[in-house]
Design an enzyme around this catalytic site. Structure first.
Site, PDB file in Angstrom:
ATOM      1  N   HIS A  40      82.188  31.409  44.526  1.00 17.43           N
ATOM      2  CA  HIS A  40      83.355  32.292  43.762  1.00 17.43           C
ATOM      3  C   HIS A  40      83.543  31.678  42.546  1.00 17.43           C
ATOM      4  O   HIS A  40      83.531  32.451  41.521  1.00 17.43           O
ATOM      5  CB  HIS A  40      84.442  32.117  44.670  1.00 17.43           C
ATOM      6  N   GLU A  41      83.555  30.363  42.401  1.00 13.54           N
ATOM      7  CA  GLU A  41      83.901  29.831  41.002  1.00 13.54           C
ATOM      8  C   GLU A  41      82.539  29.914  39.977  1.00 13.54           C
ATOM      9  O   GLU A  41      83.057  30.037  38.636  1.00 13.54           O
ATOM     10  CB  GLU A  41      84.372  28.238  40.982  1.00 13.54           C
ATOM     11  N   HIS A  62      83.132  33.113  38.277  1.00 16.26           N
ATOM     12  CA  HIS A  62      84.096  33.038  37.192  1.00 16.26           C
ATOM     13  C   HIS A  62      83.289  32.424  35.897  1.00 16.26           C
ATOM     14  O   HIS A  62      83.685  32.620  34.944  1.00 16.26           O
ATOM     15  CB  HIS A  62      85.264  32.089  37.508  1.00 16.26           C
ATOM     16  N   HIS A  71      88.573  38.931  39.094  1.00 10.96           N
ATOM     17  CA  HIS A  71      88.746  39.350  40.594  1.00 10.96           C
ATOM     18  C   HIS A  71      88.313  40.708  40.898  1.00 10.96           C
ATOM     19  O   HIS A  71      88.515  41.425  40.150  1.00 10.96           O
ATOM     20  CB  HIS A  71      90.097  38.985  41.118  1.00 10.96           C
TER      21      HIS A  71
END
Length: 369
Positions: free
Chosen positions: A278-279, A282, A288
């Site tokens: 997930h990170e 980013h 999101h």
């Protein structure tokens, strides 16, 4: 140069929340409302008396006044659904038209029935683990995301710029590590996480020999660690990362990190590979997604492994970097483009089971057993 932001948009400091004894949540940071530089994934587990605090909100609707509603409104403001009142710069405890509109928008984005009330499913999701970034990157107030896409970017759509073939390096801080997971297991988890993204875009990742020269710098930190976003201990903010081309990627050393749930028995263990995947999204520039199956969706429960990219993740990241020439489209991912209308049965069962467990624990503690 790199504005810090809160999760889930990792380009402004991530927004952090925790449950207070008076209500359920209060912001831990003064981070800005819109992600622009850092991403934070948070997991909240109910304190002993929190379920009782939650009960007073259940089934509240327009026209009701409930003590503590102002704190709930601040929670909604943190994620971009409400603006600060202009008249007195503070929220009240009334369930008004503006809050109903914000609630319906929240329910739509989180895959809930748009009842406009604080029903059981909605309150359960509110107190469930999630990322701290605004659900509306680069925009304020109660604005719906475009229905033509579910993924989002940081303000300005930042991305890494390198001569092709693009190669980004990463390294682990030699002085900021955890000692109960072997370096080999940590490295393997991150290698798998990076490989999922490089499989779909023409970007390769390799571990650098030196930490200071790496593009992406990874480390575990506790409390205030100098980047303006202090970690808050067990079961708070899990991690935060910065948008391109900053490269900082920090994980909370107080959490119980796991690479194998059969070996790690803690009920609050967090899957390292899931958070890393997930990170990294980013770090590459994704904010999101409103698709609950997507890696970039803002929620992750303890003891949950969620590592496979979905169509929404792939389409979003390829729009920034192009497609890996060897990538082959998988039609199975079409089913992942959920409209977010209605919670799937398995998720509903899991949330109900989790809520029931918390209620029983709350009763036990209140009785002093």
């Amino acid at each position: 140069m790199f504005p810090f932001f809160s999760y889930i948009h990792l380009t402004f400091p991530l927004l952090i929340f925790f449950f207070s004894s008076s209500l359920l949540f209060l912001p831990l940071s003064s981070a800005s409302d819109y992600p622009d530089s850092s991403t934070q994934l948070i997991v909240d587990v109910l304190p002993n008396n929190t379920w009782h605090s939650l009960m007073r909100f259940l089934d509240a609707g327009k026209g009701n006044r409930v003590d503590g509603m102002a704190e709930l409104k601040r929670y909604f403001r943190r994620f971009g659904y409400l603006s600060v009142p202009l008249e007195n710069n503070s929220f009240n405890d009334f369930f008004d038209d503006e809050f109903e509109a914000a609630l319906r928008s929240y329910q739509k984005n989180l895959g809930l029935s748009e009842t406009g009330k604080l029903d059981h499913d909605t309150m359960t999701v509110i107190v469930s683990p999630r990322c701290g970034v605004s659900d509306f990157p680069g925009a304020g107030g109660n604005h719906a995301l475009k229905t033509t896409r579910h993924f989002a970017y940081f303000y300005g759509e930042p991305r890494w710029v390198r001569s092709p073939p693009m190669l980004l390096t990463y390294a682990f801080s030699p002085g900021n590590v955890i000692d109960y997971v072997s370096l080999e297991d940590v490295t393997t988890a991150f290698q798998r996480a990076f490989s999922r993204w490089s499989a779909v875009i023409p970007v390769n990742f390799t571990e650098a020999e030196g930490y200071s020269s790496a593009d992406i710098k990874i480390g575990w930190y506790s409390g205030d660690h100098g980047d303006g976003e202090a970690f808050d201990g067990v079961l708070g903010v899990l991690a935060h990362a910065f948008s391109p081309e900053n490269g900082r990627f920090h994980l909370d050393a107080a959490e119980r990190w796991a690479v194998d749930f059969t070996a790690e028995k803690s009920k609050v263990a967090v899957d390292l590979e899931s958070v890393a995947t997930h990170e990294i999204g980013h770090v590459l520039g994704l904010a999101h997604s409103t698709v609950k199956e997507a890696i970039m969706y803002p929620s992750l429960s303890p003891r949950t492994k969620k590592v496979d990219l979905r169509r929404d993740d792939v389409v979003g990241i390829q729009a920034l970097y192009g497609s890996n020439p060897n990538y082959r489209y998988n039609a199975r991912l079409e089913s992942d483009m959920s409209s977010g209308r209605g919670m799937d049965l398995e998720r509903r069962k899991g949330l109900m089971k989790w809520s029931a467990t918390m209620f029983i624990l709350a009763c036990i503690f209140s009785l002093g057993l």
